[in-house]
Structures are given as structure tokens and as C-alpha cells.
Design an enzyme around this catalytic site. Structure first.
Site: not given
Length: 529
Positions: A152, A231-232, A262, A280-281, A283
Site C-alpha cells: 500500500r 522509511a520502512a 532506535e 523515525h517520522l 507516522a
């Protein structure tokens, strides 16, 4: 002491999350990242809501004696031990669609930022340096974007970057080339993608198969001008291999939002000016956080009500087709009726589904029936997660049978079980009319046609005159009203079956009197409330 179920919010969530939970729960808060605070706080709660900082591992699950659901307000579940939760009968839910747009937009932003050196130029200028020539970038138009993982989020990135005039290719072994072609994307092998791409963006889940997928071997096949975006999930791009490739000039740049460990505040990759790094932006937008909070709040409500949760990751069935949903309560009630009629746990249980509904995935109806079968068998709350575990613990073989053929009804669900002595017990039901009226259409070999009710009695006896009058008299003298009744028989004078729907529970003494008066070979009371 509050009698309301307790929901622990272990991290900061959108205020809309609490609003979506509503007034039916006791809400508590804690700092889930602080282990010393989390473990005692989780001990007596029914549900816990987390983001990414709280580790709900086997130790936390073991400490939570009443826990029924873990809700992750986001997509990934790296911080939740799903296996430990499942073994404990705890449902795990997430919000799989809450941040797909937000994550895709960040990936697109990193692609643009790595192409045009935007963060570096911004930092330099704010530091009093005017360095136009140093931060010369490259155009995206006519460049090839390799999307690794065309799910998606990957599909949204492909769609958006196509608008920049990029040629999009993808690697995804689970996507058919024809489906990709509809999106204007050509499917390649991973090696082919590595060789032709000017930009590579990763959109895969983190699994043993994908961990380190973009590693040293892969990074020796790329163009030296390639820019890589992740970015996964951290670890899919091997950070040590990427460092070496950047150091040796085999990769031109990278955009990273996720890391193997992290929080990550000190990485060798940060020494490169051509690496754009964000914490880790993926979301982290107001919209995504609100969507995630509302989604998991709704899931918690369903889970604590014992209902099926479509977003539960450790429940079979996945997304439920609209045509299947009305059958869930029917299948569950048929399971409860089966248990009442059988009086014991079956050695083998068959859930059979016939009719038009079988064009959809009806696996969830098996779960629903199984939930009903154990509802009145165990002391614990039965959910769609632990019902299969109860069956497994009791050595019950469970099978699902489907067929599009259903001669007498549009759709039929049958719960059929073989008992320890070899006896077979079955109950069949259907949904009638636009209001989906639940009806019993057969018990064993006897055809009936009776609307399901909260209180029922099922009698087997020798067919003879006067039985119906006797049953009515005894139940009436007990002050109970019979709402409906149907008698079925195989032959005149042979065994007969009567099904009664009653306005209230028939006490065991009254049922015993009925059985004695009519010489019943079986008398069962069914109560579905």
C-alpha cells in the site's frame, strides 16, 4: 474499585483516542518506556495502548494477568511479542491503514531531499554559508525509481513520484505483473532493479527474509549515482554495508528515517553530508496519529466485548467481506447451541458453510463458531484469539468445509461434531430476509424452521399423541410462555424432535419434569444470554 474494564495508555496518544474509547472504560496512564513503571502498571489492566517506545514483550505479557488486548497505535509491531501474546490468549491489534499516506509522503520527501540536498543547504545557510555550487543536485524527471515492496505504501510512493516524471520499476514477489502494470509500474527481479535504478526506496515489512536485504552484495550491483531511501523498517538496509558503499563512492546518497536500533542519535552514517536523516517520522503527522488512535480505540472496544476485530494481527480471517459479517453472530450462536446439545466437547468439529457466501473468505465463520462452542465450556472469556487454543488444548480436530451448492437456502452454516462415543451432533442455521433473521433449519437429521431465540428447549422422544399438550401444560404451569414451537419426525411413531423458544430460562427442575412426563430420551435447555 471500578467495575469498568481498565485501559492503560502507555504513551502519549491523540486526545481523540480517549474520546473514541468512550465512557465505558477506566482510563489509566503510565510511561511505558520506563520498565519499572510499566510492569506494575500493566498487572491488572484489560488492555494496553502503545506506540513504539513501549516494549510489550513476553515478560510484560506474563505480568499482565488480566490482559486481553494489546493495541499498537501504528502499523509496525516490532515492540510487541505477538507470539507470546497469542500463547497467552491476548489479542494484538494495530492500525494498518492509519499512516500509509503519511509514510508515503515522508518517503517522497526524502527522495526529493536527497536529490536536491535541501536539508544540508538549509543548515549551511542558517549557519551563514552561501554554498550554491556545493549543493547542486539532480532532477527527478526521466530518472528510474526502484520501489522495493509494492504494497500500500510502495504503491502510493510510485503514484506520487510518477507525477514527477519518474519511470517506476518495482520488486515484489507477491504482486502480479498485471496488477503492477495497472499502476504504470514494471516488475523486475531484485538484481534487475538494483542495476537500473537511480533512486531506490524500500517499503517492505521487517522479517527474517527481508533483514539485510539491501546489504553488501546488493550495494555492489547499483549505479554509483544511486540514492537509497529507507522509511520502512530499520535493518532492511544494512547500515554497515551502506556506510562502506558511501565511503567508497559506490552510492551517491541516502535518506533514512529508520534504523536497526532506535532511538539512534549517533551513527557513523551521520558523518556523511549526503545522508539525510530523520528520527523515525514516518507516522508523525497530526492526521496519522489521530487516525491511529481512533482505529485502535475502536478495536479495543470490539476486543473487550469479545467481538471479532478485523485489524487483529493474530486472528485468522483478515478483512471480513460485508456479506460475511451478518453470519458471524449466527455461527457463534450455532456453536453455543451445539455445545448445549452435545453436553461435552467434541473429538472432532466440522464447520460447514454452503451457498453464495462461499465466494468470499469464510474462515472467520469457523472462528466465530469455535468461539461459541467454548463460550459455555471454559471459565475464561473466550475470544477469537484463544478459541483455537482451547480446541488445541482439548485435542479437538477442527475443519472448515465450504461449497457454493445450497439447494434449499441461499446460505447455510452447519456446526457438526463427533463426540467421544462416536455420536454425531449437528445444528444448521441460516439468515432470512433483508433483516438477516437468524433461523435454525436443522438439528441432526431433522428439518426445522424456527427463529433463534435467547431461550430454547430441544426434546427428543417417541412420537405419540398428547406430548405437545403435556409439554405446554408443564411449562405453562411454571409461569413460562412458549413463543414458538416446531415438531419434526422421521416416521410416524418413531423418534420425534421438538424445538421450543421460550421467553425465559426453563429451570432444570421444570425441564426434568417435562422429560419424565413424556419419556424423553434427551432434554436440553439452550440459553444464549
Amino acid at each position: 474499585m471500578s467495575s469498568k474494564p481498565v485501559v492503560l495508555i502507555a504513551e502519549e496518544l491523540s486526545p481523540a483516542t480517549v474520546d473514541a474509547l468512550g465512557p465505558d472504560f477506566e482510563i489509566r496512564h503510565c510511561n511505558g518506556a520506563d520498565r519499572a513503571e510499566l510492569l506494575p502498571a500493566i498487572a491488572d489492566v484489560d488492555a494496553i495502548l502503545v506506540r513504539s517506545a513501549t516494549k510489550v514483550d513476553a515478560e510484560a505479557v506474563a505480568a499482565a494477568k488480566k490482559l486481553k488486548v494489546v493495541a499498537r497505535a501504528g502499523v509496525g509491531l516490532d515492540n510487541v511479542d505477538v507470539s507470546a501474546a497469542t500463547k497467552a490468549g491476548v489479542m494484538v491489534v494495530n492500525a494498518p491503514t492509519s499512516n500509509i499516506v503519511t509514510a508515503a509522503e515522508l518517503a517522497c520527501g526524502l527522495i526529493v531531499a536527497t536529490a536536491r540536498n535541501i536539508p544540508q543547504a538549509n543548515a549551511a545557510l542558517k549557519n551563514g554559508e552561501w554554498k550554491r555550487s556545493k549543493y547542486t543536485g539532480v532532477e527527478l524527471a526521466e530518472k528510474t525509481l526502484g520501489v522495493v515492496g509494492l504494497g500500500r505504501i510502495g504503491a502510493l510512493v510510485a503514484q506520487r513520484m510518477s507525477a514527477f516524471g519518474m519511470k517506476v520499476v518495482a520488486y515484489d514477489p507477491y504482486v502480479q505483473p498485471a496488477r503492477a502494470a495497472q499502476m504504470g509500474v514494471k516488475v523486475l527481479s531484485l538484481d534487475e532493479l538494483l542495476e537500473v535504478s537511480d533512486f531506490i526506496t524500500v517499503h517492505l515489512p521487517k522479517t527474517p527474509e527481508t533483514l539485510g536485504l539491501i546489504g553488501d552484495e546488493a550495494l555492489r550491483k547499483v549505479k554509483p549515482s544511486v540514492r537509497i531511501v529507507n522509511a520502512a523498517r530499520g535493518g532492511i538496509v544494512d547500515e554497515e554495508a551502506l556506510y562502506s558503499a558511501l565511503k567508497e563512492g559506490r552510492v551517491a546518497g541516502a535518506g533514512l528515517d529508520v534504523y536497526a536500533k532506535e532511538p539512534c542519535t549517533d551513527s557513523p552514517l551521520f558523518e556523511f553530508d549526503q545522508v539525510v536523516a530523520t528520527p523515525h517520522l514516518g507516522a508523525s503527522t497530526d492526521e496519522a496519529q489521530e487516525k491511529a488512535g481512533i482505529a485502535v480505540a475502536k478495536s479495543v472496544r470490539l476486543a473487550l466485548a469479545g467481538e471479532l476485530v478485523p485489524d487483529a494481527v493474530n486472528v485468522q480471517g483478515g478483512v471480513i467481506a460485508e456479506d460475511v459479517k451478518p453470519g458471524l453472530p449466527l455461527a457463534e450462536r450455532l456453536g453455543r447451541i451445539f455445545t448445549a446439545l452435545a453436553g461435552e466437547v467434541a473429538v472432532r468439529l466440522d464447520v460447514e458453510v454452503y451457498g453464495e457466501i462461499t465466494q468470499h473468505d469464510v474462515k472467520v465463520l469457523e472462528l466465530s463458531a469455535l468461539k461459541g462452542v467454548f463460550e459455555d465450556v471454559v471459565d475464561e472469556t473466550v475470544s477469537y484469539v484463544n478459541a483455537p487454543l482451547f480446541a488445541q488444548e482439548r485435542g479437538v480436530e477442527v475443519r472448515l468445509t465450504t461449497s457454493s451448492e445450497s439447494p434449499e437456502h441461499r446460505n447455510v452454516v452447519i456446526v457438526r461434531g463427533t463426540l467421544s462415543d462416536g455420536e454425531e451432533v449437528s445444528v444448521s442455521g441460516t439468515l432470512a430476509g433483508p433483516k438477516h433473521l437468524q433461523k435454525i433449519v436443522a438439528i441432526g437429521e431433522y428439518d426445522v424452521d424456527l427463529a433463534l431465540a435467547d431461550h430454547m428447549v430441544v426434546l427428543r422422544y417417541e412420537d405419540r399423541p398428547g406430548v405437545v399438550g403435556t409439554v405446554g401444560r408443564i411449562i405453562g404451569e411454571a409461569g413460562l410462555n412458549i413463543a414458538g414451537m416446531q415438531v419434526a419426525r422421521a416416521t410416524v411413531g418413531g423418534e420425534a424432535l421438538a424445538v421450543l423458544t421460550v421467553d425465559d430460562t426453563v429451570p432444570s427442575g421444570v425441564l426434568a419434569e417435562v422429560a419424565a412426563e413424556i419419556g424423553a430420551t434427551s432434554a436440553r435447555s439452550v440459553n444464549l444470554v
